[in-house]
Design a protein around this motif. Structure first.
Motif, PDB file in Angstrom:
ATOM      1  N   ALA A  93       0.852  -1.193   0.000  1.00 22.37           N
ATOM      2  CA  ALA A  93       0.000   0.000   0.000  1.00 22.37           C
ATOM      3  C   ALA A  93       0.891   1.247   0.000  1.00 22.37           C
ATOM      4  O   ALA A  93       2.104   1.165  -0.203  1.00 22.37           O
ATOM      5  CB  ALA A  93      -0.907  -0.013   1.226  1.00 22.37           C
ATOM      6  N   THR A  94       0.283   2.414   0.236  1.00 22.54           N
ATOM      7  CA  THR A  94       1.044   3.656   0.338  1.00 22.54           C
ATOM      8  C   THR A  94       1.186   4.041   1.809  1.00 22.54           C
ATOM      9  O   THR A  94       0.454   3.547   2.669  1.00 22.54           O
ATOM     10  CB  THR A  94       0.354   4.794  -0.418  1.00 22.54           C
ATOM     11  OG1 THR A  94      -0.964   4.990   0.120  1.00 22.54           O
ATOM     12  CG2 THR A  94       0.257   4.465  -1.894  1.00 22.54           C
ATOM     13  N   ASP A 174      11.251  -0.383  -0.548  1.00 23.16           N
ATOM     14  CA  ASP A 174       9.957  -0.101  -1.160  1.00 23.16           C
ATOM     15  C   ASP A 174       9.873  -0.746  -2.534  1.00 23.16           C
ATOM     16  O   ASP A 174      10.782  -1.465  -2.964  1.00 23.16           O
ATOM     17  CB  ASP A 174       9.753   1.412  -1.268  1.00 23.16           C
ATOM     18  CG  ASP A 174      10.715   2.065  -2.271  1.00 23.16           C
ATOM     19  OD1 ASP A 174      11.686   1.395  -2.708  1.00 23.16           O
ATOM     20  OD2 ASP A 174      10.496   3.228  -2.635  1.00 23.16           O
ATOM     21  N   ASN A 175       8.777  -0.488  -3.226  1.00 23.81           N
ATOM     22  CA  ASN A 175       8.581  -0.997  -4.586  1.00 23.81           C
ATOM     23  C   ASN A 175       8.967   0.034  -5.649  1.00 23.81           C
ATOM     24  O   ASN A 175       9.122  -0.317  -6.817  1.00 23.81           O
ATOM     25  CB  ASN A 175       7.113  -1.399  -4.779  1.00 23.81           C
ATOM     26  CG  ASN A 175       6.753  -2.638  -3.992  1.00 23.81           C
ATOM     27  OD1 ASN A 175       7.342  -3.702  -4.170  1.00 23.81           O
ATOM     28  ND2 ASN A 175       5.780  -2.517  -3.095  1.00 23.81           N
ATOM     29  N   LEU A 299       4.914   7.154 -13.324  1.00 23.45           N
ATOM     30  CA  LEU A 299       3.768   7.997 -12.991  1.00 23.45           C
ATOM     31  C   LEU A 299       2.489   7.179 -12.986  1.00 23.45           C
ATOM     32  O   LEU A 299       1.616   7.356 -12.122  1.00 23.45           O
ATOM     33  CB  LEU A 299       3.671   9.147 -14.002  1.00 23.45           C
ATOM     34  CG  LEU A 299       2.529  10.142 -13.792  1.00 23.45           C
ATOM     35  CD1 LEU A 299       2.619  10.795 -12.429  1.00 23.45           C
ATOM     36  CD2 LEU A 299       2.535  11.191 -14.896  1.00 23.45           C
ATOM     37  N   SER A 300       2.356   6.255 -13.918  1.00 26.34           N
ATOM     38  CA  SER A 300       1.166   5.413 -13.998  1.00 26.34           C
ATOM     39  C   SER A 300       1.008   4.546 -12.752  1.00 26.34           C
ATOM     40  O   SER A 300      -0.094   4.368 -12.228  1.00 26.34           O
ATOM     41  CB  SER A 300       1.242   4.533 -15.251  1.00 26.34           C
ATOM     42  OG  SER A 300       0.064   3.789 -15.411  1.00 26.34           O
ATOM     43  N   VAL A 301       2.127   4.005 -12.265  1.00 19.81           N
ATOM     44  CA  VAL A 301       2.090   3.209 -11.036  1.00 19.81           C
ATOM     45  C   VAL A 301       1.638   4.069  -9.860  1.00 19.81           C
ATOM     46  O   VAL A 301       0.775   3.668  -9.063  1.00 19.81           O
ATOM     47  CB  VAL A 301       3.473   2.585 -10.755  1.00 19.81           C
ATOM     48  CG1 VAL A 301       3.531   2.006  -9.337  1.00 19.81           C
ATOM     49  CG2 VAL A 301       3.775   1.488 -11.762  1.00 19.81           C
ATOM     50  N   ASP A 302       2.219   5.262  -9.731  1.00 17.80           N
ATOM     51  CA  ASP A 302       1.816   6.172  -8.659  1.00 17.80           C
ATOM     52  C   ASP A 302       0.329   6.496  -8.748  1.00 17.80           C
ATOM     53  O   ASP A 302      -0.384   6.525  -7.738  1.00 17.80           O
ATOM     54  CB  ASP A 302       2.620   7.473  -8.736  1.00 17.80           C
ATOM     55  CG  ASP A 302       4.014   7.330  -8.146  1.00 17.80           C
ATOM     56  OD1 ASP A 302       4.360   6.220  -7.704  1.00 17.80           O
ATOM     57  OD2 ASP A 302       4.763   8.332  -8.137  1.00 17.80           O
ATOM     58  N   HIS A 303      -0.144   6.736  -9.948  1.00 17.15           N
ATOM     59  CA  HIS A 303      -1.545   7.090 -10.138  1.00 17.15           C
ATOM     60  C   HIS A 303      -2.475   5.937  -9.774  1.00 17.15           C
ATOM     61  O   HIS A 303      -3.563   6.158  -9.239  1.00 17.15           O
ATOM     62  CB  HIS A 303      -1.791   7.539 -11.580  1.00 17.15           C
ATOM     63  CG  HIS A 303      -1.424   8.966 -11.822  1.00 17.15           C
ATOM     64  ND1 HIS A 303      -1.277   9.507 -13.080  1.00 17.15           N
ATOM     65  CD2 HIS A 303      -1.171   9.983 -10.950  1.00 17.15           C
ATOM     66  CE1 HIS A 303      -0.975  10.790 -12.972  1.00 17.15           C
ATOM     67  NE2 HIS A 303      -0.894  11.095 -11.695  1.00 17.15           N
ATOM     68  N   LYS A 475      -5.544  -5.963  -6.610  1.00 19.85           N
ATOM     69  CA  LYS A 475      -5.090  -5.133  -5.486  1.00 19.85           C
ATOM     70  C   LYS A 475      -3.569  -5.000  -5.446  1.00 19.85           C
ATOM     71  O   LYS A 475      -3.011  -4.439  -4.518  1.00 19.85           O
ATOM     72  CB  LYS A 475      -5.617  -5.678  -4.164  1.00 19.85           C
ATOM     73  CG  LYS A 475      -4.974  -6.938  -3.636  1.00 19.85           C
ATOM     74  CD  LYS A 475      -5.523  -7.231  -2.243  1.00 19.85           C
ATOM     75  CE  LYS A 475      -4.828  -8.436  -1.625  1.00 19.85           C
ATOM     76  NZ  LYS A 475      -5.316  -8.701  -0.268  1.00 19.85           N
ATOM     77  N   MET A 476      -2.904  -5.489  -6.466  1.00 21.47           N
ATOM     78  CA  MET A 476      -1.449  -5.519  -6.495  1.00 21.47           C
ATOM     79  C   MET A 476      -0.867  -4.168  -6.891  1.00 21.47           C
ATOM     80  O   MET A 476      -1.473  -3.410  -7.641  1.00 21.47           O
ATOM     81  CB  MET A 476      -1.004  -6.599  -7.493  1.00 21.47           C
ATOM     82  CG  MET A 476       0.460  -6.930  -7.480  1.00 21.47           C
ATOM     83  SD  MET A 476       0.778  -8.396  -8.495  1.00 21.47           S
ATOM     84  CE  MET A 476       0.180  -9.679  -7.402  1.00 21.47           C
ATOM     85  N   ASN A 477       0.324  -3.881  -6.377  1.00 16.26           N
ATOM     86  CA  ASN A 477       1.080  -2.713  -6.817  1.00 16.26           C
ATOM     87  C   ASN A 477       1.713  -3.056  -8.170  1.00 16.26           C
ATOM     88  O   ASN A 477       2.509  -3.993  -8.275  1.00 16.26           O
ATOM     89  CB  ASN A 477       2.161  -2.389  -5.778  1.00 16.26           C
ATOM     90  CG  ASN A 477       2.928  -1.122  -6.104  1.00 16.26           C
ATOM     91  OD1 ASN A 477       2.978  -0.678  -7.252  1.00 16.26           O
ATOM     92  ND2 ASN A 477       3.551  -0.532  -5.105  1.00 16.26           N
ATOM     93  N   CYS A 478       1.371  -2.294  -9.208  1.00 14.39           N
ATOM     94  CA  CYS A 478       1.894  -2.559 -10.560  1.00 14.39           C
ATOM     95  C   CYS A 478       3.415  -2.463 -10.619  1.00 14.39           C
ATOM     96  O   CYS A 478       4.025  -2.956 -11.578  1.00 14.39           O
ATOM     97  CB  CYS A 478       1.310  -1.570 -11.559  1.00 14.39           C
ATOM     98  SG  CYS A 478      -0.460  -1.655 -11.769  1.00 14.39           S
TER      99      CYS A 478
END
Length: 725
Positions: A93-94, A174-175, A299-303, A475-478
């Motif tokens: 998560a963040t 982190d990722n 940026l796409s991952v952050d978004h 629900k995965m982090n890309c």
């Protein structure tokens, strides 16, 4: 609680959303993007930030102070009172810690303060974040560092600064840090290859467009289910009479409450610069999808991570609970997050899209075939990047792709590859060059016009101008799959360039001839990964064994490859992760897997003892009272009248005894698994010895749901969860 929840959900009304402004007027209002930087930064600071974004140049303290001052001025003008370093620990998560734009002067006066030091680096109290053994839990030495390639934004009253998270000695915690390294590696490798075809290329961006699937459940109904609250999925629940078999939900009219939620979500996304474009009903009841325009991968991952945070908050305001779990309901489709990936140059060219000339098509083939080769070489590692306890439930079920990696390219492109496989070794004859340019390479644009992807089950499919990685969980982090994909492609492109350059320098081949020669060998050696059949084929497991493709069906097996000799060498060569980081990431993944099963088994045990058994006993007592009453009235003649009740009593007793016995055995299995001598053995033991009980207990619990009177069943049912609009 179930019936109170149903009453609440039936009485809800849609939240009215006013949509007066155009999307283009709202877009990125809350983002410190180029236009805001031009307005609030000095020319020197602006140019230095742009150099950092484009070339990775460092920003010195003087410039950082200037940037911080401009960023603060903008944030205060947007109503921000606090700032935070927004990062992605290994929780998936963040994370954020808010500090006020406030300090005291020596004379006691208060001021708004935010300098370059606070912008560039912070040291959060990070001892409780997972580190996989990189540091001791009592050492709170985790540092967040500004990532200027992802713009800061204001959310509510907080300035959020995207950052990486590293240990005191520099290892990634982190990722995001590994992703940035992978993107740098693929940029350098792809730029070198792209310059074979265009000397003007100076940078290559990996692009990502994700498709976010999710379920929306009424908040009160979700709160009435302990399993949904604690695990994100239903551990028990008998299938509703109607599921998705009529396909009447897919692309259907969006329910009013849901449409209001979507409108509010999209408005917030526009303000935050998330370019959402598509929304629709998905296949399963109460399942939906949202997709944006593709962006640069980081940026796409952050978004995507920001989107999920925003979705949770807005869903709550609209009386919903959003479920990102990959398989929240048994027997119907789960949710994925398809990752559409490509490579684009700073000259505006998509390297996975054919062009109008043979040279442009040779460029396309170069990156197309190298990607196939990379996936073939590292298919097991790519599989590991989508492994999780929750995604294990989805892969290979209903519409989801199997756990075996393969690539779908379609018959037409397969024919092109077969033709290229026959290219002569060494120098090409004039006739062969003409044939290749006119009838093989030259016709690719025409082929792709009708080469739409008709296989929805392939884990990795070419879809016209990009590859679509379909196994990524909802629900995965890309960042995880994107780190691996960009790393393996970077390594493959480096190897490719070495081989081509060697043929040019040592064999005196022309560039085109050298490229064709190397591509020909890649086509031959990566043939096994190409599969244009149905991913659901019953004999696919057998076929995969023949092809020597890995088939790691569960997470503990899948992530073993992270620390294999080949994986360690790959990440070391590309400088994406060192041995210590890989071991740490593997340990965190195994820990997460164990924790998920520990929580699920504990909640299921609670459901059996505190919900299912008491409800069954209550209904049994009612039936016994009924039987006793009939016996009092009818005497011996009651036997015919009470046969149905006795039959139900017997069935309930059988299932209740079995459920309780299995729950006790599951507890014993957990105790045994906890004694494993290593985390890998512990995770595998939970997978092999504990997890099977979840399905076995569920079978009896669902049977009891069918037998116990509806008014006595305490858990909200599937028909209520899935069909309450």
């Amino acid at each position: 609680m179930r019936f109170e929840a149903l009453a609440k959900s039936h009485n809800r009304e849609s939240v009215r959303i006013e949509e007066l402004e155009k999307r283009s007027d709202l877009f990125a209002k809350n983002v410190f993007n180029n236009s805001k930087m031009l307005q609030f930064l000095t020319n020197e600071a602006y140019s230095k930030v742009q150099a950092a974004i484009f070339s990775g140049n460092k920003i010195d303290r003087k410039i950082a102070d200037q940037v911080a001052e401009g960023m603060k001025a903008w944030a205060l003008s947007m109503g921000a009172t606090h700032y935070t370093h927004w990062f992605q620990p290994l929780t998936g998560a963040t994370a954020e810690k808010h500090d006020a734009f406030f300090d005291l002067m020596p004379d006691g006066r208060g001021i708004e303060k935010f300098g370059g030091g606070q912008l560039v680096q912070q040291e959060p109290d990070a001892s409780s974040f997972p580190s996989g053994g990189i540091r001791n839990t009592f050492e709170a030495r985790g540092y967040t560092a500004w990532d200027p390639t992802s713009p800061a934004f204001v959310y509510k009253t907080t300035l959020c600064i995207p950052t990486i998270f590293v240990s005191y000695t520099g290892e990634a915690l982190d990722n995001k840090a590994p992703l940035l390294r992978a993107l740098h590696a693929v940029d350098e490798a792809a730029t070198g290859v792209a310059q074979y075809f265009d000397k003007n290329v100076r940078k290559v961006h990996a692009t990502l467009g994700w498709e976010q699937e999710y379920f929306l459940i009424d908040k009160a109904l979700a709160q009435s289910r302990p399993d949904i609250l604690m695990t994100g999925r239903t551990l028990v629940g008998s299938s509703a009479a109607k599921g998705q078999q009529l396909d009447d939900h897919y692309f259907g009219v969006i329910p009013n409450r849901v449409l209001s939620f979507m409108s509010a979500l999209e408005k917030q996304c526009m303000l935050l610069g998330i370019p959402v474009k598509t929304r629709h009903n998905e296949v399963a009841p109460n399942q939906f999808e949202l997709a944006p325009v593709f962006e640069e991968a980081n940026l796409s991952v952050d978004h995507n991570l920001l989107l999920m945070d925003v979705m949770d908050e807005i869903a709550d305001k609209h009386g919903f609970k959003v479920l990102f779990h990959e398989k929240p309901f048994a027997g119907i489709n789960g949710s994925g997050k398809h990752n559409n990936w490509s490579l684009a140059t700073d000259t505006g060219v998509n390297l996975l899209s054919p062009g109008s000339t043979p040279m442009k098509n040779l460029q396309f083939l170069t990156f197309f075939i190298n990607t196939i080769k990379a996936v073939d070489t590292y298919e097991e590692l790519l599989r590991s990047s989508i492994a999780s306890a929750s995604n294990d439930h989805r892969l290979g079920a209903n519409e989801a792709p199997p756990a075996i990696f393969s690539i779908f390219v379609g018959k037409q492109l397969s024919d092109v590859l077969d033709d290229l496989e026959g290219v002569s070794k060494g120098k090409l004859s004039p006739e062969e060059k003409t044939e290749l340019k006119l009838n093989v390479v030259g016709k690719i644009p025409e082929i792709l016009l009708d080469n739409t992807d008709r296989n929805r089950t392939s884990p990795f499919a070419f879809t016209g101008n990009k590859f679509e990685m379909r196994g990524v969980g909802s629900k995965m982090n890309c960042a995880k799959p994107m780190t691996v994909l960009n790393t393996i492609v970077a390594k493959q492109l480096v190897d490719f360039k070495k081989e081509v350059d060697a043929l040019i320098d040592k064999k005196n081949l022309k560039k085109d001839e050298a490229v064709f020669n190397v591509l020909r060998e890649y086509i031959k050696t990566s043939k096994r990964i190409r599969f244009d059949g149905d991913g659901y084929s019953k004999d696919w497991d057998t076929e995969a064994r023949k092809r020597k493709l890995s088939n790691n069906k569960n997470t503990p097996k899948a992530i073993q490859v992270l620390t294999s000799k080949d994986s360690l060498a790959l990440f070391e060569a590309t400088k994406v992760m060192n041995d210590k980081e890989l071991v740490a990431h593997q340990e965190v993944e195994l820990d997460n897997y164990i924790f998920h099963l520990q929580i699920e088994s504990s909640i299921l045990n609670e459901l059996v003892y505190n919900y299912i058994v008491p409800a069954t006993l209550k209904y049994q007592n009612l039936l016994l009272e009924n039987i006793a009453g009939l016996k009092d009235v009818y005497g011996a003649a009651h036997k015919k009248l009470t046969e149905p009740q006795l039959n139900i009593l017997e069935k309930m007793a059988e299932h209740m005894v079995a459920a309780k016995k299995l729950a006790d055995l599951m507890t014993q299995a957990k105790i045994k698994s906890d004694k494993a001598t290593s985390i890998a053995k512990k995770a595998q033991s939970y997978c092999d010895d504990v997890k099977p009980y979840l399905d076995q207990i569920r079978e009896h619990a669902d049977a009891l749901e069918q037998l116990v009177a509806d008014e006595l069943w305490p858990l909200t049912k599937y028909r209520e969860l899935l069909f309450t609009k």
